[in-house]
Scaffold this active site. Structure first.
Site, PDB file in Angstrom:
ATOM      1  N   LYS A 156     -17.965 -84.574  18.197  1.00 51.09           N
ATOM      2  CA  LYS A 156     -16.729 -83.903  17.796  1.00 51.09           C
ATOM      3  C   LYS A 156     -15.528 -84.772  18.163  1.00 51.09           C
ATOM      4  O   LYS A 156     -15.509 -85.402  19.232  1.00 51.09           O
ATOM      5  CB  LYS A 156     -16.671 -82.554  18.506  1.00 51.09           C
ATOM      6  CG  LYS A 156     -15.465 -81.679  18.203  1.00 51.09           C
ATOM      7  CD  LYS A 156     -15.619 -80.383  18.991  1.00 51.09           C
ATOM      8  CE  LYS A 156     -14.484 -79.401  18.739  1.00 51.09           C
ATOM      9  NZ  LYS A 156     -14.701 -78.133  19.480  1.00 51.09           N
TER      10      LYS A 156
ATOM     11  N   SER B 253     -14.583 -74.355  16.724  1.00 52.51           N
ATOM     12  CA  SER B 253     -13.923 -75.594  16.362  1.00 52.51           C
ATOM     13  C   SER B 253     -14.864 -76.771  16.156  1.00 52.51           C
ATOM     14  O   SER B 253     -14.425 -77.847  15.762  1.00 52.51           O
ATOM     15  CB  SER B 253     -12.894 -75.954  17.435  1.00 52.51           C
ATOM     16  OG  SER B 253     -13.516 -76.108  18.697  1.00 52.51           O
TER      17      SER B 253
ATOM     18  N   SER C 261     -16.742 -71.944  19.891  1.00 52.85           N
ATOM     19  CA  SER C 261     -16.704 -73.181  19.121  1.00 52.85           C
ATOM     20  C   SER C 261     -17.982 -73.991  19.058  1.00 52.85           C
ATOM     21  O   SER C 261     -18.095 -74.897  18.244  1.00 52.85           O
ATOM     22  CB  SER C 261     -15.580 -74.084  19.650  1.00 52.85           C
ATOM     23  OG  SER C 261     -14.345 -73.439  19.504  1.00 52.85           O
TER      24      SER C 261
END
Length: 485
Positions: A80, A155, A179
């Site tokens: 990420k 996220s 997330s």
């Protein structure tokens, strides 16, 4: 061969490389090819890491020379874009940080590399990793590989989409309220949010509010989560919340001395849940009971007394705002919608903040009491399957709720720091994955992984990842179709 390699999990890829049935170069190239073919429609990958193929060649040479190799030797992984990666752009989903290149790796990235894994790419996220959909002004919106008109979550939505689509076998994400687990649920993969502090947050941004943020692995199989967790956990001497010594026992492959005691719920103060989601949780409970687990429906009074979502909002607005104001000062015109909305939210009063803190303490006490009687808890991950892009509200059981309601079933475990795992166990009537969440007592990751491995073997989903098959059409630009199971 390339298609087969994209379907393999990281554990199998490591074995193929170790036994010379595939080279690291072949494995890395297969995933680069998949990225080239599918990412234009999904937009999960935002930056390719320079030197992945060169690292793969070096890994093959090391193996040929008889050198010692790690458990993920030559296996690619993705990260990420809120995790620092040395020499590779880490832009945090914001024009404010466009072109930013860190000098050092986040602790979790460094540990993956130390195990022999090769950084392949960075994945998309909402600006500052702050929202339930992965969209921002810098790198755009990520689409769900099962249905391009739907969100892959946030996220860590870029990470979840990349793994589901076969662009990566294994990745790193972070979790403030949903997330890791939410995006995994939306795309049919698995993710582990370990006990708070078990995996250091060093080199991951933002870190405020520190007590709620978690880093963790995302993968297509439970054994990959177990392997990654064993490599990622333990103090690093920099994160003051990461203090528990590195101790790990997956519990996989061996039944406990007594039946596992499991409670399950779909409400208990968490608000309305989609009927198909609720039915999937009950199906998972029934399957575990048939397999010898001691299962019963439960309620948790602490969840009914204090609304975790409300507590989270009151707490994190106060604690996240200062860091976000500092990061965006002078660049307010470059901020995305959700960051602006958060900063414009009225400050929590001191009285409400103290009340929220006391409510969180009551939640911790309530879960401590629950885990005196039960080993684990089974419940929904998200309150609905993957939703349409830019969803503002939705209706469940006649109740209209805000979009953030999808996290009402995940946020209790961020507030309390309890470990929780997301894994697919069903399919909606329109072909989208439905997941279940398994939570356990603090530092009881082995219990979660044991139950998740058992559930994986009992899953009614015959083809765990038809998204891989569907992506053959996506890569050719064909009209989307909903994937069945």
């Amino acid at each position: 061969m390339a298609t087969d390699l994209n379907r393999c999990d990281a554990t199998e890829l490591a074995e193929l490389i170790r036994t010379r049935r595939a080279s690291s170069v072949e494995v890395v190239q297969a995933h680069l090819d998949r990225i080239e073919a599918t990412n234009p429609r999904i937009n999960a990958i935002v930056t390719l890491a320079d030197g992945a193929l060169e690292a793969a060649r070096a890994a093959d040479e090391q193996l040929a020379a008889g050198g010692e190799v790690g458990p993920l030797h030559g296996v690619p992984f993705t990260v990420k874009d809120s995790f620092d990666t040395a020499g590779v752009r880490t832009q945090r989903g914001s024009p404010i940080f466009a072109g930013r290149v860190p000098d050092t790796d986040a602790t979790s990235v460094a540990r993956m590399k130390r195990a022999g894994a090769i950084l392949l790419a960075k994945t998309n996220l909402p600006e500052f990793a702050y929202w339930i959909e992965s969209d921002n002004l810098l790198t755009g919106r990520t689409n769900n590989p099962w249905d391009l008109d739907r969100s892959s979550g946030g996220s860590s939505g870029g990470e979840s989409a990349a793994i589901a689509a076969g662009m990566s076998p294994l990745g790193l994400g972070s979790d403030l309220s949903i997330s890791l687990r939410g995006p995994a649920a939306d795309t049919g993969i698995a993710a582990l949010k370990a006990t708070h502090g078990r995996i250091p947050m060093t080199g991951v941004w933002p870190r405020a509010p520190r007590r709620d943020w978690h880093a963790g692995p995302m993968a297509r199989t439970i054994r990959d989560l177990a392997l990654a967790y064993s490599l990622l956990s333990g103090p690093d001497g920099a994160d003051g919340f990461s203090t528990v010594p590195r101790e790990f026992d997956t519990g996989l492959g061996a039944s406990p001395d007594r039946p596992v005691r499991l409670g399950w719920l779909v409400d208990s103060g968490l608000g309305p849940v989609d009927p198909e989601v609720a039915a999937t949780v009950q199906a998972a409970a029934d399957a575990l009971q048939a397999a010898g687990v001691q299962v019963e429906p439960v309620n948790i009074p602490a969840l009914e007394r204090d609304n975790p979502l409300q507590l989270f909002t009151l707490q994190h607005v106060m604690e996240l705002k200062p860091a976000m104001r500092e990061a965006t000062a002078g660049h307010e015109d470059q901020m995305f919608t959700y960051s602006k909305t958060m900063l414009s939210t009225p400050d929590t009063s001191v009285q409400d903040y103290v009340m929220a803190e006391q409510g969180i303490e009551r939640l911790r006490d309530g879960f401590a009491e629950y885990f005196q009687r039960y080993d684990a808890l089974l419940l929904p991950v998200t309150t609905i399957p993957a939703h349409a892009h830019q969803l503002g509200q939705f209706t469940l059981d006649g109740q209209t709720v805000e979009a953030f309601h999808v996290s009402s079933t995940t946020v209790p475990f961020n507030l309390t720091g309890l470990p929780a795992l997301s894994m697919r166990f069903g399919t909606s009537s329109d072909g989208m994955p439905i997941a279940v969440q398994v939570a356990a007592d603090w530092h009881a990751e082995s219990t979660i992984l044991y139950l998740a491995s058992l559930l994986e073997s009992l899953s009614p989903v015959r083809d765990q990842h038809p998204a891989l098959r569907q992506l053959e059409e996506v890569s050719r630009g064909a009209p989307r179709r909903r994937a069945g199971a």
